[in-house]
Design a protein around this motif. Sequence first.
Motif, PDB file in Angstrom:
ATOM      1  N   MET A   1      37.807  -1.245   5.789  1.00 58.34           N
ATOM      2  CA  MET A   1      38.626  -0.085   6.135  1.00 58.34           C
ATOM      3  C   MET A   1      39.624  -0.363   7.250  1.00 58.34           C
ATOM      4  SD  MET A   1      35.944   2.358   8.216  1.00 58.34           S
ATOM      5  CE  MET A   1      34.560   2.054   7.114  1.00 58.34           C
ATOM      6  N   THR A   2      39.474  -1.467   7.982  1.00 58.31           N
ATOM      7  CA  THR A   2      40.444  -1.779   9.024  1.00 58.31           C
ATOM      8  C   THR A   2      41.732  -2.368   8.461  1.00 58.31           C
ATOM      9  OG1 THR A   2      39.500  -3.989   9.387  1.00 58.31           O
ATOM     10  CG2 THR A   2      38.607  -2.176  10.721  1.00 58.31           C
ATOM     11  N   ALA A   3      41.741  -2.696   7.173  1.00 59.18           N
ATOM     12  CA  ALA A   3      42.939  -3.238   6.525  1.00 59.18           C
ATOM     13  C   ALA A   3      42.929  -2.787   5.072  1.00 59.18           C
ATOM     14  CB  ALA A   3      42.983  -4.764   6.627  1.00 59.18           C
TER      15      ALA A   3
ATOM     16  N   ARG B   1      33.774   0.557  18.083  1.00 58.67           N
ATOM     17  CA  ARG B   1      34.593   1.693  18.492  1.00 58.67           C
ATOM     18  C   ARG B   1      35.976   1.289  18.980  1.00 58.67           C
ATOM     19  NH1 ARG B   1      30.149   3.013  23.064  1.00 58.67           N
ATOM     20  NH2 ARG B   1      30.642   1.374  24.567  1.00 58.67           N
ATOM     21  N   GLU B   2      36.121   0.053  19.482  1.00 58.98           N
ATOM     22  CA  GLU B   2      37.456  -0.376  19.904  1.00 58.98           C
ATOM     23  C   GLU B   2      38.394  -0.582  18.715  1.00 58.98           C
ATOM     24  OE1 GLU B   2      34.780  -4.125  20.013  1.00 58.98           O
ATOM     25  OE2 GLU B   2      34.642  -1.989  20.589  1.00 58.98           O
ATOM     26  N   ARG B   3      37.823  -0.635  17.500  1.00 51.12           N
ATOM     27  CA  ARG B   3      38.633  -0.789  16.292  1.00 51.12           C
ATOM     28  C   ARG B   3      38.883   0.546  15.582  1.00 51.12           C
ATOM     29  NH1 ARG B   3      41.842  -4.122  15.026  1.00 51.12           N
ATOM     30  NH2 ARG B   3      41.213  -4.523  12.889  1.00 51.12           N
ATOM     31  N   HIS B   4      38.290   1.631  16.067  1.00 50.32           N
ATOM     32  CA  HIS B   4      38.500   2.922  15.421  1.00 50.32           C
ATOM     33  C   HIS B   4      39.973   3.340  15.380  1.00 50.32           C
ATOM     34  CE1 HIS B   4      34.071   4.480  15.812  1.00 50.32           C
ATOM     35  NE2 HIS B   4      34.149   3.259  15.332  1.00 50.32           N
TER      36      HIS B   4
ATOM     37  N   GLU C   1      45.322   3.158   9.785  1.00 49.77           N
ATOM     38  CA  GLU C   1      45.311   2.816   8.359  1.00 49.77           C
ATOM     39  C   GLU C   1      45.192   4.079   7.500  1.00 49.77           C
ATOM     40  OE1 GLU C   1      45.221  -0.660   6.418  1.00 49.77           O
ATOM     41  OE2 GLU C   1      46.722  -0.095   7.903  1.00 49.77           O
ATOM     42  N   PHE C   2      44.332   5.013   7.914  1.00 53.39           N
ATOM     43  CA  PHE C   2      44.229   6.275   7.176  1.00 53.39           C
ATOM     44  C   PHE C   2      45.595   6.968   7.133  1.00 53.39           C
ATOM     45  CE2 PHE C   2      39.433   7.154   8.157  1.00 53.39           C
ATOM     46  CZ  PHE C   2      39.086   6.043   7.410  1.00 53.39           C
ATOM     47  N   ALA C   3      46.259   7.037   8.288  1.00 54.64           N
ATOM     48  CA  ALA C   3      47.562   7.704   8.353  1.00 54.64           C
ATOM     49  C   ALA C   3      48.596   6.974   7.497  1.00 54.64           C
ATOM     50  CB  ALA C   3      48.036   7.779   9.804  1.00 54.64           C
TER      51      ALA C   3
ATOM     52  N   SER D   1      33.142  12.464  20.433  1.00 56.07           N
ATOM     53  CA  SER D   1      34.038  13.333  19.665  1.00 56.07           C
ATOM     54  C   SER D   1      35.372  13.567  20.366  1.00 56.07           C
ATOM     55  CB  SER D   1      33.346  14.671  19.365  1.00 56.07           C
ATOM     56  OG  SER D   1      32.989  15.329  20.566  1.00 56.07           O
ATOM     57  N   ALA D   2      35.364  13.703  21.702  1.00 59.56           N
ATOM     58  CA  ALA D   2      36.619  13.943  22.422  1.00 59.56           C
ATOM     59  C   ALA D   2      37.553  12.744  22.293  1.00 59.56           C
ATOM     60  CB  ALA D   2      36.339  14.254  23.888  1.00 59.56           C
ATOM     61  N   ALA D   3      37.012  11.541  22.456  1.00 61.43           N
ATOM     62  CA  ALA D   3      37.826  10.342  22.310  1.00 61.43           C
ATOM     63  C   ALA D   3      38.314  10.186  20.873  1.00 61.43           C
ATOM     64  CB  ALA D   3      37.030   9.105  22.735  1.00 61.43           C
ATOM     65  N   THR D   4      37.473  10.531  19.914  1.00 59.74           N
ATOM     66  CA  THR D   4      37.876  10.455  18.509  1.00 59.74           C
ATOM     67  C   THR D   4      39.043  11.391  18.232  1.00 59.74           C
ATOM     68  OG1 THR D   4      35.674   9.806  17.754  1.00 59.74           O
ATOM     69  CG2 THR D   4      37.135  10.817  16.128  1.00 59.74           C
TER      70      THR D   4
END
Length: 210
Positions: free
Chosen positions: A100-102, A124-127, A133-135, A174-177
């Motif tokens: 999912m990262t690519a 989490r540093e790759r979120h 990618e989703f966008a 959740s706030a950071a997300t």
Amino acid sequence: MTDETARRNAVRRAWDAVADDYAAARRADGPDADLLRDLAPDLPAGASVLDVGCGDGRRTMATLHDADPTLDVVGLDFSRVQLGLASEAVPDARLVQADMTALPFREQTFDAVSAYHSVFHVPRERHPAVYREFARVLRPDGLVLMTVGSGRSESTRRNWLGSGHAMFWSTPGSAATTAQLSDAGFDVEWERRVDDPLGSTALFVLARRR
């Protein structure tokens, strides 16, 4: 091999090992599946949906097909064993083995992305890269429905589900997300806690691409 690559390969091997047991333990219905049924009417007829971390496909892809047979649902997972189960559960679905990262899709290919219990298996540093990618693959005004971690944590569970393999979880909270989704071009429309079919409570987010 980098530490991140080694960790991702370990997660993939764990999913391959527990695929059958995990599918047997998790019901295909329940409140989390209901969120997908509620999502389907908000999508245009014949909409394209990417199911990231589709697993065996029964809870996500099959639910979307049942809710609206006109939807074009593509399942993506990096576990070949999981994809084999998904091909049995949803024989007509398109399935892709990838990370999912690519995402291996062109820009603005999909109207919606679902990501159930999947993003928090990425460090989490790759979120932020995942959300970018989703966008990228979503059309403007496209939706993403996904499970997120409610608190900041990172852990590895040894011998997960008796597989002999370790499983990794990582979340910034959740706030950071929400902030990461905003930076990637999304507006969060709601957060909801629902009962998880494995007996816990999961936090879901619905966000819309600007």
